[in-house]
Design a protein around this motif. Structure first.
Motif, PDB file in Angstrom:
ATOM      1  N   PRO A 146      -9.063   0.760   3.370  1.00 24.28           N
ATOM      2  CA  PRO A 146     -10.092   1.423   4.190  1.00 24.28           C
ATOM      3  C   PRO A 146     -11.262   1.939   3.364  1.00 24.28           C
ATOM      4  N   CYS A 147     -10.997   2.328   2.113  1.00 19.67           N
ATOM      5  CA  CYS A 147     -12.070   2.824   1.245  1.00 19.67           C
ATOM      6  C   CYS A 147     -12.931   1.681   0.719  1.00 19.67           C
ATOM      7  N   ALA A 148     -12.289   0.556   0.405  1.00 17.60           N
ATOM      8  CA  ALA A 148     -13.013  -0.572  -0.191  1.00 17.60           C
ATOM      9  C   ALA A 148     -13.776  -1.387   0.843  1.00 17.60           C
ATOM     10  N   SER A 149     -13.352  -1.307   2.096  1.00 15.93           N
ATOM     11  CA  SER A 149     -13.919  -2.214   3.103  1.00 15.93           C
ATOM     12  C   SER A 149     -15.135  -1.652   3.834  1.00 15.93           C
ATOM     13  N   LEU A 150     -15.562  -0.435   3.504  1.00 15.48           N
ATOM     14  CA  LEU A 150     -16.661   0.206   4.217  1.00 15.48           C
ATOM     15  C   LEU A 150     -17.843   0.454   3.290  1.00 15.48           C
ATOM     16  N   VAL A 151     -19.019   0.016   3.706  1.00 15.14           N
ATOM     17  CA  VAL A 151     -20.252   0.306   2.961  1.00 15.14           C
ATOM     18  C   VAL A 151     -21.330   0.739   3.942  1.00 15.14           C
ATOM     19  N   ALA A 152     -22.289   1.491   3.431  1.00 17.00           N
ATOM     20  CA  ALA A 152     -23.402   1.974   4.254  1.00 17.00           C
ATOM     21  C   ALA A 152     -24.716   1.438   3.713  1.00 17.00           C
ATOM     22  N   SER A 176      -5.108   6.107   6.090  1.00 18.70           N
ATOM     23  CA  SER A 176      -3.778   5.551   6.318  1.00 18.70           C
ATOM     24  C   SER A 176      -3.707   4.188   5.653  1.00 18.70           C
ATOM     25  N   THR A 177      -2.532   3.835   5.177  1.00 16.96           N
ATOM     26  CA  THR A 177      -2.395   2.563   4.488  1.00 16.96           C
ATOM     27  C   THR A 177      -0.970   2.062   4.575  1.00 16.96           C
ATOM     28  N   PHE A 178      -0.753   0.812   4.148  1.00 18.74           N
ATOM     29  CA  PHE A 178       0.580   0.221   4.181  1.00 18.74           C
ATOM     30  C   PHE A 178       1.420   0.737   3.016  1.00 18.74           C
ATOM     31  N   LEU A 179       2.738   0.746   3.214  1.00 16.46           N
ATOM     32  CA  LEU A 179       3.657   1.194   2.171  1.00 16.46           C
ATOM     33  C   LEU A 179       3.473   0.392   0.890  1.00 16.46           C
ATOM     34  N   GLU A 180       3.223  -0.917   1.016  1.00 19.21           N
ATOM     35  CA  GLU A 180       3.027  -1.761  -0.165  1.00 19.21           C
ATOM     36  C   GLU A 180       1.883  -1.238  -1.036  1.00 19.21           C
ATOM     37  N   GLU A 181       0.826  -0.795  -0.372  1.00 21.49           N
ATOM     38  CA  GLU A 181      -0.338  -0.302  -1.110  1.00 21.49           C
ATOM     39  C   GLU A 181      -0.016   1.010  -1.821  1.00 21.49           C
ATOM     40  N   SER A 182       0.746   1.867  -1.163  1.00 23.10           N
ATOM     41  CA  SER A 182       1.150   3.124  -1.795  1.00 23.10           C
ATOM     42  C   SER A 182       2.027   2.856  -3.011  1.00 23.10           C
ATOM     43  N   GLU A 183       2.910   1.873  -2.925  1.00 25.43           N
ATOM     44  CA  GLU A 183       3.748   1.494  -4.064  1.00 25.43           C
ATOM     45  C   GLU A 183       2.882   1.044  -5.246  1.00 25.43           C
ATOM     46  N   ALA A 184       1.862   0.255  -4.969  1.00 26.24           N
ATOM     47  CA  ALA A 184       0.977  -0.228  -6.027  1.00 26.24           C
ATOM     48  C   ALA A 184       0.188   0.922  -6.652  1.00 26.24           C
TER      49      ALA A 184
END
Length: 303
Positions: free
Chosen positions: A213-219, A118-126
């Protein structure tokens, strides 16, 4: 949904004549349509009117005063996002090293690419803007989206449950009960192993503008531990530092709008300002866009 249904001319006439494959391309390149903008789209997945619509929405996306403001926002957002992402990655690396660990995420590791995002509308626009600048990626996404959406529909109750619980957490971040409900639903969705439609040859095709959400998670554990079928639980670091960093103001004043990323991106590609106008704070956007003199001139030229 066709372009005729989406953009209604001010006098009720059709707003776009059908472009034939041997016609001059409307983008002004001087090439035939079939050799220019008429190439690349996955014709097997869409009807001719649907394909015409995607091209029309793209051609109209950044015209007029609103279109230029929209484009300026997208370029600023992407520049800022890449800067913030770089700073966040450096912070993640520093934190992990301080604990004597190593980030094990690497290119080709796709375990995270089956998550519900899930993400903000602004991010989807970008992301839409990025796709418009990289047409082959746009075509790849449009080609994969129908099968992704159909697979999700087969599991719609669970898919919607993740949406609902995510919104609950956004509304009340302090509730451990709501967070647990979200994690439970997200884990069940992950086990479905539905690949993200932006996954291409083992890599994220929009990595440069991938969702937060994809960029903020590392293992830091073995990549295989991230598989939902593995008995081990991975150790992950989730960064929230981007939330406190500067957010680029949207081209219209709105409250935060959260939606499922692939669906929001597709809907913008398909509906443009018509789709955006359904959101609170953006209700008059399509009408204002169509009233712009430059936009009206463009539409007249395509009657």
């Amino acid at each position: 949904m066709s372009h005729i249904n989406i953009f209604k001319a001010w006098d009720g006439a059709k707003v776009l004549k059908k472009i034939r494959r041997n016609d001059a391309c409307p983008c002004g390149s001087g090439k035939k349509y079939k050799k220019c903008c008429g190439t690349g789209l996955p014709f097997h997945a869409y009807s001719d009117p649907e394909l015409d619509n995607f091209r029309f929405i793209k051609e109209m996306a950044y015209k007029g005063n609103i279109g230029r403001a929209r484009e300026a926002f997208c370029t600023r957002y992407i520049d800022n996002k890449q800067s913030v992402t770089k700073a966040m990655e450096e912070a993640q690396l520093k934190e992990v090293k301080a604990n004597g660990e190593t980030i094990t995420c690497h290119k080709g590791c796709t375990y995270c690419c089956y998550q519900h995002i899930s993400t903000f509308l602004e991010e989807s626009e970008a992301i839409v803007y990025y796709l418009y600048q990289h047409e082959q990626l746009l075509y790849d996404f449009l080609g994969k989206y129908p099968s992704w959406r159909e697979e999700v529909r087969r599991n719609e109750p669970l898919f919607q449950r993740v949406n609902y619980t995510y919104n609950d957490v956004i509304a009340d971040r302090s509730s451990e009960e709501k967070r647990k409900a979200l994690m439970d639903a997200a884990e069940k969705y992950l086990k479905l192993q539905i690949p993200c439609p932006f996954l291409k040859e083992g890599s994220c095709s929009i990595y440069a503008v991938r969702p937060w959400p994809c960029a903020s998670l590392v293992a830091t554990t073995s990549p295989e531990w991230c598989s939902p079928t593995d008995k081990n639980k991975p150790k992950v670091y989730l960064s929230h530092s981007w939330e406190s960093m500067l957010r680029i103001p949207f081209y219209r004043s709105i409250d935060s709008i959260v939606s499922t990323m692939p669906i929001a991106v597709f809907n913008i590609l398909q509906g443009g300002f018509h789709y955006l106008s359904v959101f609170l704070g953006l209700e008059g956007l399509e009408k204002e866009f169509l009233a712009d003199h430059e936009v009206r001139q463009f539409l007249r030229g395509n009657l």
